[in-house]
Scaffold this motif. Structure first.
Motif, PDB file in Angstrom:
ATOM      1  N   PRO A 264      -3.006  -2.625   4.947  1.00 23.69           N
ATOM      2  CA  PRO A 264      -2.750  -1.501   5.845  1.00 23.69           C
ATOM      3  C   PRO A 264      -3.462  -0.236   5.352  1.00 23.69           C
ATOM      4  O   PRO A 264      -3.712  -0.085   4.156  1.00 23.69           O
ATOM      5  CB  PRO A 264      -1.231  -1.304   5.768  1.00 23.69           C
ATOM      6  CG  PRO A 264      -0.703  -2.489   5.046  1.00 23.69           C
ATOM      7  CD  PRO A 264      -1.806  -3.016   4.205  1.00 23.69           C
TER       8      PRO A 264
ATOM      9  N   HIS B  42       9.925  -0.656  15.473  1.00 17.78           N
ATOM     10  CA  HIS B  42       9.175  -0.595  14.223  1.00 17.78           C
ATOM     11  C   HIS B  42       9.654  -1.708  13.299  1.00 17.78           C
ATOM     12  O   HIS B  42      10.839  -1.981  13.225  1.00 17.78           O
ATOM     13  CB  HIS B  42       9.377   0.748  13.532  1.00 17.78           C
ATOM     14  CG  HIS B  42       8.866   1.897  14.343  1.00 17.78           C
ATOM     15  ND1 HIS B  42       7.528   2.159  14.493  1.00 17.78           N
ATOM     16  CD2 HIS B  42       9.513   2.832  15.063  1.00 17.78           C
ATOM     17  CE1 HIS B  42       7.374   3.205  15.278  1.00 17.78           C
ATOM     18  NE2 HIS B  42       8.560   3.636  15.638  1.00 17.78           N
TER      19      HIS B  42
ATOM     20  N   LEU C 229       3.391   0.289   2.776  1.00 17.57           N
ATOM     21  CA  LEU C 229       3.193  -0.643   3.877  1.00 17.57           C
ATOM     22  C   LEU C 229       2.744  -1.981   3.324  1.00 17.57           C
ATOM     23  O   LEU C 229       2.044  -2.050   2.328  1.00 17.57           O
ATOM     24  CB  LEU C 229       2.117  -0.126   4.830  1.00 17.57           C
ATOM     25  CG  LEU C 229       2.403   1.131   5.628  1.00 17.57           C
ATOM     26  CD1 LEU C 229       1.184   1.504   6.440  1.00 17.57           C
ATOM     27  CD2 LEU C 229       3.603   0.930   6.540  1.00 17.57           C
TER      28      LEU C 229
ATOM     29  N   PRO D  16       1.760   2.626  15.928  1.00 17.96           N
ATOM     30  CA  PRO D  16       2.699   3.694  15.583  1.00 17.96           C
ATOM     31  C   PRO D  16       3.382   3.407  14.240  1.00 17.96           C
ATOM     32  O   PRO D  16       3.460   2.252  13.807  1.00 17.96           O
ATOM     33  CB  PRO D  16       3.710   3.667  16.723  1.00 17.96           C
ATOM     34  CG  PRO D  16       3.521   2.364  17.406  1.00 17.96           C
ATOM     35  CD  PRO D  16       2.141   1.893  17.129  1.00 17.96           C
ATOM     36  N   ILE D  17       3.858   4.445  13.600  1.00 20.31           N
ATOM     37  CA  ILE D  17       4.501   4.273  12.315  1.00 20.31           C
ATOM     38  C   ILE D  17       5.978   4.639  12.405  1.00 20.31           C
ATOM     39  O   ILE D  17       6.408   5.316  13.329  1.00 20.31           O
ATOM     40  CB  ILE D  17       3.822   5.127  11.219  1.00 20.31           C
ATOM     41  CG1 ILE D  17       3.550   6.526  11.758  1.00 20.31           C
ATOM     42  CG2 ILE D  17       2.602   4.460  10.709  1.00 20.31           C
ATOM     43  CD1 ILE D  17       2.987   7.454  10.732  1.00 20.31           C
TER      44      ILE D  17
ATOM     45  N   ALA E 109       1.771  -4.343  10.394  1.00 18.88           N
ATOM     46  CA  ALA E 109       2.123  -3.539   9.235  1.00 18.88           C
ATOM     47  C   ALA E 109       3.638  -3.356   9.180  1.00 18.88           C
ATOM     48  O   ALA E 109       4.269  -3.016  10.174  1.00 18.88           O
ATOM     49  CB  ALA E 109       1.429  -2.191   9.309  1.00 18.88           C
TER      50      ALA E 109
ATOM     51  N   MET F  23      -3.588   4.128   6.285  1.00 20.85           N
ATOM     52  CA  MET F  23      -2.948   5.174   7.078  1.00 20.85           C
ATOM     53  C   MET F  23      -4.004   6.009   7.816  1.00 20.85           C
ATOM     54  O   MET F  23      -5.074   6.296   7.285  1.00 20.85           O
ATOM     55  CB  MET F  23      -2.137   6.104   6.180  1.00 20.85           C
ATOM     56  CG  MET F  23      -1.037   5.429   5.401  1.00 20.85           C
ATOM     57  SD  MET F  23       0.089   4.503   6.421  1.00 20.85           S
ATOM     58  CE  MET F  23       0.921   5.819   7.292  1.00 20.85           C
TER      59      MET F  23
ATOM     60  N   THR G  20       0.867  -1.183   0.000  1.00 27.20           N
ATOM     61  CA  THR G  20       0.000   0.000   0.000  1.00 27.20           C
ATOM     62  C   THR G  20       0.899   1.226   0.000  1.00 27.20           C
ATOM     63  O   THR G  20       1.615   1.455   0.953  1.00 27.20           O
ATOM     64  CB  THR G  20      -0.871   0.020   1.262  1.00 27.20           C
ATOM     65  OG1 THR G  20      -1.516  -1.238   1.391  1.00 27.20           O
ATOM     66  CG2 THR G  20      -1.903   1.117   1.192  1.00 27.20           C
TER      67      THR G  20
ATOM     68  N   ALA H 275       1.362  -5.976   4.907  1.00 30.86           N
ATOM     69  CA  ALA H 275       0.930  -6.617   6.146  1.00 30.86           C
ATOM     70  C   ALA H 275       1.548  -7.997   6.256  1.00 30.86           C
ATOM     71  O   ALA H 275       1.618  -8.743   5.286  1.00 30.86           O
ATOM     72  CB  ALA H 275      -0.581  -6.727   6.174  1.00 30.86           C
TER      73      ALA H 275
ATOM     74  N   THR I 111      -0.976   3.887  11.750  1.00 34.72           N
ATOM     75  CA  THR I 111      -1.455   2.998  10.714  1.00 34.72           C
ATOM     76  C   THR I 111      -2.393   1.991  11.341  1.00 34.72           C
ATOM     77  O   THR I 111      -2.370   1.760  12.540  1.00 34.72           O
ATOM     78  CB  THR I 111      -0.299   2.287  10.000  1.00 34.72           C
ATOM     79  OG1 THR I 111      -0.832   1.354   9.083  1.00 34.72           O
ATOM     80  CG2 THR I 111       0.585   1.557  10.973  1.00 34.72           C
TER      81      THR I 111
ATOM     82  N   LEU J 264      -4.887  -1.743  10.275  1.00 37.35           N
ATOM     83  CA  LEU J 264      -5.125  -2.750   9.253  1.00 37.35           C
ATOM     84  C   LEU J 264      -6.619  -2.874   8.997  1.00 37.35           C
ATOM     85  O   LEU J 264      -7.421  -2.898   9.926  1.00 37.35           O
ATOM     86  CB  LEU J 264      -4.572  -4.103   9.694  1.00 37.35           C
ATOM     87  CG  LEU J 264      -3.063  -4.203   9.790  1.00 37.35           C
ATOM     88  CD1 LEU J 264      -2.659  -5.609  10.181  1.00 37.35           C
ATOM     89  CD2 LEU J 264      -2.390  -3.829   8.481  1.00 37.35           C
TER      90      LEU J 264
END
Lengths: 144, 800
Positions: free
Chosen positions: B538, A82, A44, B516-517, A51, B540, A32, A46, B530, B532
């Protein structure tokens, strides 16, 4: 200390990522895109309901051409909590480092110099050890 | 015990534990500035909290200790071991009082006066402390205050029995559990999608449904475990404000917005203290005395406004007063006088930086030190507390108009209500708390205007600037944006600024788990997190405040609410909000807004009408369609209102959605048309108001009885099989077969056959062959009404 490395190809060059950092190697199918982000962030994807931020390694290093690969392999790494998927051209086996990473006089060339922790000897010959922390922050922040 | 009080006790105890090691270090080196600061903050906080709970003794003690420590901080007094001992004695006494408060006992007078006197610089009083030390603290106390310990007369008593049954858990653990549950929800969604794709599998679907239900329950309780509505925090403020303003001879009223916003329990505790400080400061320094306000053409009652919003993993809390603003000049003078900055450094600062000087330690602009504030600790403590939890605080101020504090608080993990929208080829989530209203760009009452390159929309007689999400995301330019084809989302920020965000489509609202991103994405300042989607893709979450900030949609301090505003609000709350629409026949009607869950747009093909049956397919679900009988369905796309009575949903076909309005006039009932509640005046025109009850009672499919009742009928009787059986089935019973081992709900027996077959059933109906009343409770076999009535009576009795 023979560090285990995930051998891969980035922009036609032999590169390696410390295997201890790599959670898994996946094939990225659906990405995405995220508008407004720098080029090297592809978007992103999954994985098991989490993510991942997909990073194009070649662009992140600062090279002009993006990774081209048929099976879209990516190494999943966790940096500061992350999750990232580092998209490489090819992902090979895990191999052993035969030496400590060393610098080479004259450097590795633009981009590579920033993103590499040094050159290590492996069974396949000299390989650049990639600094994944640098990869995920991309070339732009380096320039700033 | 009052929950607030319990919090106070727990907080004080926690701080006591933390300050234990500081105390030891301070004793070793009484001149250590850092330690003094920490202990100072502790007594300061205790003092602050006492102000709100009314514990004069405790307040007196902490105030005295604070005074002495403030002297040391200011360098007017050299801390010595006598002072250390005196302060320690006071802290021990505070701990003792805390225990008493928790147990609900009287505080006891003790020898507080002596303790306070011991603080005096010239006093040569030997501290006679009869402090009881609670068990956990013995170690600390033994090291830190040997003098006390040896002289303590009372034996250490066991910690008071907890009144409330509760445990304190590390938040990390809760976080982990919460994260696990969130992941479980996502995994479940993933599984649900795969199951859907695989088709019906009754053997799996049942247990899966159960799993889903359990998971939903667990998720709710886990969320509750961590979350608290801000209301909880807000509810204690009016009292605090009242007390403070009385004390200072000012008049202040408070206004809250967003008290339904949920915040981490932990975070609420973190904000409570800073908030108290900000309020103190606002009332003490910000808001003027009534006389002064009148001189300045303001209402004599000052206003303190709290507005909270949730957005992604951030809560923004804005505290605004309409007082005198920050006197930047004086702040600068003070900073220079206190040696914090040099004149040249101040000169180089921007206005913003100068305003933010108030967060520097050791700065106070109050003319005199009051018991409320003015010691110059408030704001630096506020900032350090907020930054410690990863938040930020900023101040903006206009001289003579007021000050507002913008607090941003993080929410690492949260589930928020979001609106999913489409722009370009992408889906985004927008926190619903910001969404004021949604309008279609092509509605007749939406007018676009242009000022320079800025597109404006006139809606409800207000000109609102427009922002296209596509343009923000770079998928289209403003020039190629077709505004009328867009859906406009009216966004109201925490700062009360309103703008319209144009998106291609609004999909749905749903609760999303926000994660968190990565920092590199965060840098774009476009996204807050983000999440799902159900299908695992995903999506945003858009950071609206940040986008608004970048696009200059934020106007700064707003302090305009007037009396007129207030009275308008009261009136509004009495009005019934309705949605105006044009039916398929083109006539305008209204429906209560509460009934409308959302607006769907589907193609004509998805509607199937045959005789009395009308259904529409939306997102793979078949829904009952209403309203189609008023006129011909439009070709192409149909707009549908999705109405919900809480349990059932149906869709109502309309030609166009017009507007939202408030019904303030009476609704005049109409006898002639049962489909409407009545007719009311909206904007001077008579508008029929759709009767939700009538719509649902007419169109709702009859709800199936959960449990089908079984009935045993006489075997071997042809009459029973051919005549009785269909009748019983029609009423909703299942005929029990021979192999039914379980007890049937009802058995019907023929009276002439005697007592056979009546066992194994909870109720029995006997039928007699003759019409004459036999005097027993049998029913004649062809007495249809009697039989049906009996069946119905048993059925309703059972099903209930």
């Amino acid at each position: 200390m023979n560090e285990l490395l995930l051998m891969c190809t980035i922009a036609g060059r032999r590169a390696a990522i410390p295997a201890i950092e790599v959670q898994s190697v996946i094939e990225v199918d659906n990405i995405t895109p995220i508008p407004g982000t720098p080029d090297f962030i592809l978007g992103l994807t999954a994985l098991r309901s989490q993510a991942l931020t997909v990073i194009d390694c070649a662009l992140a290093i600062g090279l002009e051409k993006a990774c081209t690969s048929r099976d879209q392999r990516a190494a999943v790494v966790d940096i500061d909590g992350h999750l990232y998927a580092l998209l490489v051209e090819e992902a090979h086996d895990v191999g052993e480092a035969k030496s400590e990473p060393v610098a080479v006089p004259g450097g590795f060339g633009e981009g590579w110099q920033r993103a590499a922790r040094g050159m290590v000897e492996t069974d396949g010959g000299p390989t650049l050890l990639v600094d994944i922390g640098q990869l995920v922050s991309g070339p732009l922040r380096q320039a700033a | 015990m009052d929950e607030l009080l319990a919090d106070f006790v727990a907080e004080t105890r926690e701080m006591l534990e933390q300050s234990g090691s500081e105390l030891v270090a301070w004793e070793a080196d009484p001149s250590d500035k850092k330690r003094i600061d920490t202990i100072f903050r502790f007594v300061h906080t205790v003092k602050g909290n006492c102000g709100f709970f009314d514990f004069p003794q405790l307040e007196k003690l902490s105030h005295a200790a604070e005074d002495a420590l403030a002297e040391c901080r200011a360098g007017r007094r050299e801390p010595d071991s006598a002072l250390v001992t005196a302060v320690l004695a006071i802290i021990d006494r505070i701990s003792e009082m805390t225990d008493a408060i928790e147990a609900g006992e009287e505080l006891g007078t003790g020898n507080d006066e002596a303790l306070i006197a011991a603080l005096d610089a010239d006093a040569e009083v030997e501290v006679q402390s009869d402090v009881a030390i609670i068990e956990e603290e013995i170690e600390v106390a033994a090291v830190s205050a040997p003098a006390n310990d040896t002289q303590a007369e009372a034996a250490p008593k066991a910690p008071a029995k907890g009144v409330q049954r509760s445990i304190r858990l590390p938040v990390d653990l809760l976080d982990e559990v919460m994260k696990g549950v969130s992941d479980m929800v996502l995994a479940r969604n993933d599984l649900a999608r795969r199951l859907r794709e695989a088709g019906e599998q009754p053997a799996i679907d049942g247990p899966f449904e159960r799993l889903s239900a359990i998971l939903a329950d667990v998720r709710t309780s886990i969320t509750r475990m961590r979350m608290q509505r801000l209301e909880h925090l807000f509810s204690s403020l009016p009292r605090l404000v009242r007390d403070l303003s009385n004390e200072l001879g000012k008049q202040v009223m408070v206004d809250f917005e967003g008290s339904e916003v949920e915040l981490d329990r932990e975070m609420i505790e973190m904000v409570r203290d800073p908030l108290t400080h900000i309020i103190r400061n606002a009332i003490d320094h910000g808001i003027e005395t009534p006389a002064e306000r009148l001189r300045n053409d303001k209402r004599e009652i000052g206003l303190l406004k709290f507005a909270a919003r949730q957005s992604g993993n951030q809560i923004s809390l804005v505290i605004t007063d309409d007082g005198n603003g920050i006197n930047v000049e004086r702040v600068c003078e003070k900073a220079i006088a206190n040696g914090l900055y040099s004149r040249s450094e101040i000169d180089k600062m921007s206005d913003k930086q100068r305003e933010n000087l108030i967060f520097e330690p050791g700065l106070s602009t109050a003319e005199k030190v009051s018991s409320v504030s003015g010691r110059g600790v408030g704001m630096d403590v506020v900032r350090s507390n907020i930054e410690r939890v990863g938040g930020s605080i900023e101040v903006s101020s206009k001289p003579g108009e007021g000050t507002s504090f913008h607090l941003q608080l993080p929410l690492t993990l949260s589930i928020i209500a979001a609106l999913t929208v489409g722009s370009g080829d992408q889906r985004y989530a927008i926190p619903r708390s910001y969404v004021e209203e949604i309008v279609f760009g092509n509605s007749s009452h939406v007018e676009f205007a242009q000022a320079g390159d800025r597109r404006l929309v006139t809606f409800r007689d207000k000109r609102v600037p427009c922002l296209s999400l596509g343009e923000v995301m770079g998928s289209e330019t403003n020039a190629e944006c077709d505004w009328t084809s867009k859906t406009l989302i009216l966004v109201r920020l925490a700062s009360d600024d309103v703008f319209a965000l144009a998106v291609d489509r609004v999909f749905d609202h749903e609760d999303v788990v926000v994660k968190p991103i990565a920092p590199a994405i965060m840098e774009t300042k476009l996204y807050a997190g983000t999440t799902l989607l159900d299908d695992g893709r995903p999506m945003m979450l858009i950071d609206l405040p940040s986008i608004a900030q970048m696009r200059g949609m934020v106007g700064g301090v707003r302090t305009k609410p007037t009396i007129a505003d207030k009275s308008e609000k009261v009136e509004k709350s009495r009005a019934v909000p309705v949605m105006l629409f044009a039916g398929l026949d083109g006539r305008h009607r209204a429906v209560r807004l509460e009934l409308v869950r959302r607006i769907d747009t589907i193609s004509r093909d998805a509607i199937d009408i045959e005789g009395d049956r009308a259904q529409a397919v939306i997102d793979g679900e078949i829904m009952t369609l209403a309203g189609h009988d008023t006129g011909p369905l439009p070709d192409g796309r149909c707009r549908l209102l999705r109405l919900s009575d809480g349990e059932h949903e149906l869709v109502y076909a309309v030609k166009e959605v017009l507007d939202a309005a408030d019904v303030t006039e009476d609704v005049v009932p109409s006898e002639a048309d049962t489909a409407i509640e009545g007719v009311t005046l909206i904007g001077g025109k008579p508008i029929p108001l759709l009767d939700g009850h009538a719509v649902f009672s007419r169109y709702r499919a009859t709800k199936k009885v959960e449990h089908t009742l079984t009935c045993r009928i006489p075997e071997g009787s042809e009459w029973a099989r051919t005549i009785l059986e269909p009748l019983v089935q029609a009423v909703g019973y299942r005929i029990a077969g021979d192999d039914d081992e379980v007890e049937a709900d009802l058995a019907i027996a023929l009276a002439e056959e005697g007592e056979v077959l009546t066992t194994g059933a909870r109720e029995v109906i006997r039928l007699r062959p003759e019409p004459e009343d036999a005097g027993d409770d049998t029913i004649y076999r062809y007495d249809r009404d009697g039989l049906l009535a009996a069946l119905k009576r048993i059925r309703t009795g059972r099903a209930a």
